[in-house]
Design a protein around this motif. Sequence first.
Motif, PDB file in Angstrom:
ATOM      1  N   GLU A   1       9.605  16.709   7.245  1.00  0.00           N
ATOM      2  CA  GLU A   1       8.451  16.602   8.136  1.00  0.00           C
ATOM      3  C   GLU A   1       7.460  15.565   7.628  1.00  0.00           C
ATOM      4  OE1 GLU A   1       7.783  17.889  11.191  1.00  0.00           O
ATOM      5  OE2 GLU A   1       9.882  18.476  11.058  1.00  0.00           O
TER       6      GLU A   1
ATOM      7  N   GLY B   1       7.929   2.636  11.377  1.00  0.00           N
ATOM      8  CA  GLY B   1       7.654   3.905  12.051  1.00  0.00           C
ATOM      9  C   GLY B   1       8.856   4.421  12.798  1.00  0.00           C
TER      10      GLY B   1
ATOM     11  N   GLY C   1       6.025   8.305   9.615  1.00  0.00           N
ATOM     12  CA  GLY C   1       6.572   7.436  10.654  1.00  0.00           C
ATOM     13  C   GLY C   1       5.669   7.391  11.875  1.00  0.00           C
ATOM     14  N   LYS C   2       5.129   8.550  12.262  1.00  0.00           N
ATOM     15  CA  LYS C   2       4.187   8.585  13.388  1.00  0.00           C
ATOM     16  C   LYS C   2       2.921   7.800  13.063  1.00  0.00           C
ATOM     17  CE  LYS C   2       5.585  13.135  15.026  1.00  0.00           C
ATOM     18  NZ  LYS C   2       5.180  14.533  15.154  1.00  0.00           N
ATOM     19  N   LEU C   3       2.405   7.944  11.836  1.00  0.00           N
ATOM     20  CA  LEU C   3       1.212   7.214  11.429  1.00  0.00           C
ATOM     21  C   LEU C   3       1.437   5.716  11.552  1.00  0.00           C
ATOM     22  CD1 LEU C   3      -1.620   7.141   9.945  1.00  0.00           C
ATOM     23  CD2 LEU C   3      -0.278   6.955   7.846  1.00  0.00           C
ATOM     24  N   TRP C   4       2.557   5.220  11.035  1.00  0.00           N
ATOM     25  CA  TRP C   4       2.845   3.795  11.083  1.00  0.00           C
ATOM     26  C   TRP C   4       3.055   3.320  12.520  1.00  0.00           C
ATOM     27  CZ3 TRP C   4       6.945   4.148   6.670  1.00  0.00           C
ATOM     28  CH2 TRP C   4       6.287   4.212   5.441  1.00  0.00           C
ATOM     29  N   LEU C   5       3.797   4.096  13.300  1.00  0.00           N
ATOM     30  CA  LEU C   5       4.090   3.702  14.671  1.00  0.00           C
ATOM     31  C   LEU C   5       2.827   3.650  15.519  1.00  0.00           C
ATOM     32  CD1 LEU C   5       6.363   3.033  16.686  1.00  0.00           C
ATOM     33  CD2 LEU C   5       6.499   5.460  17.191  1.00  0.00           C
ATOM     34  N   TYR C   6       2.049   4.724  15.509  1.00  0.00           N
ATOM     35  CA  TYR C   6       0.828   4.761  16.313  1.00  0.00           C
ATOM     36  C   TYR C   6      -0.210   3.771  15.800  1.00  0.00           C
ATOM     37  CZ  TYR C   6       2.809   9.116  18.165  1.00  0.00           C
ATOM     38  OH  TYR C   6       3.617  10.037  18.741  1.00  0.00           O
TER      39      TYR C   6
ATOM     40  N   TYR D   1      11.502   5.649  10.191  1.00  0.00           N
ATOM     41  CA  TYR D   1      11.165   6.926   9.563  1.00  0.00           C
ATOM     42  C   TYR D   1      11.210   8.090  10.556  1.00  0.00           C
ATOM     43  CZ  TYR D   1      10.108   5.702   4.753  1.00  0.00           C
ATOM     44  OH  TYR D   1      10.214   5.352   3.430  1.00  0.00           O
ATOM     45  N   LEU D   2      10.910   7.835  11.812  1.00  0.00           N
ATOM     46  CA  LEU D   2      11.034   8.900  12.802  1.00  0.00           C
ATOM     47  C   LEU D   2      12.493   9.224  13.080  1.00  0.00           C
ATOM     48  CD1 LEU D   2       8.248   8.163  15.409  1.00  0.00           C
ATOM     49  CD2 LEU D   2       8.529  10.228  14.070  1.00  0.00           C
TER      50      LEU D   2
ATOM     51  N   LYS E   1       8.576  12.184   8.809  1.00  0.00           N
ATOM     52  CA  LYS E   1       8.327  12.034  10.244  1.00  0.00           C
ATOM     53  C   LYS E   1       6.838  11.816  10.508  1.00  0.00           C
ATOM     54  CE  LYS E   1      12.312  14.681  11.744  1.00  0.00           C
ATOM     55  NZ  LYS E   1      12.794  15.880  12.418  1.00  0.00           N
ATOM     56  N   ASP E   2       5.978  12.517   9.788  1.00  0.00           N
ATOM     57  CA  ASP E   2       4.531  12.343   9.952  1.00  0.00           C
ATOM     58  C   ASP E   2       4.093  10.937   9.552  1.00  0.00           C
ATOM     59  OD1 ASP E   2       4.286  14.920  10.880  1.00  0.00           O
ATOM     60  OD2 ASP E   2       3.629  15.742   8.951  1.00  0.00           O
TER      61      ASP E   2
END
Length: 109
Positions: free
Chosen positions: A82, A72, A88-93, A75-76, A85-86
């Motif tokens: 975009e 995440g 990356g946010k999914l994996w991170l959160y 990828y961010l 980045k989306d």
Amino acid sequence: MFCPECGTENPDSARFCGNCRHQLSGMTGGSVGSQDNAVVEVGSEKKTVSDGMKYGILAGSLIIPFIGLIMGIIYLAQGESEEKKDVGKLWLYGSIGIIVFYMIISGDF
């Protein structure tokens, strides 16, 4: 026609480069049909992150949450689009949520 910005070959009827979206100067006129085809050609993008990878990393995070955390962040930080980045946010959160869940059920939280 080749894009003067990135050098990618594009159809002669294209108004914008399919790779970098740079406006091509070769489109001076033409029929309505050729302009519609150019818009369709520009709008069709190759998917940058496959669904298998997106959900595979998320599923792997259930076993080893740091996989999603690291992917995440990568990828961010390096997201060229975009969509990256989306994801990356999914994996991170998702991995943060999984870590918190594991802490709660183990009694460490």
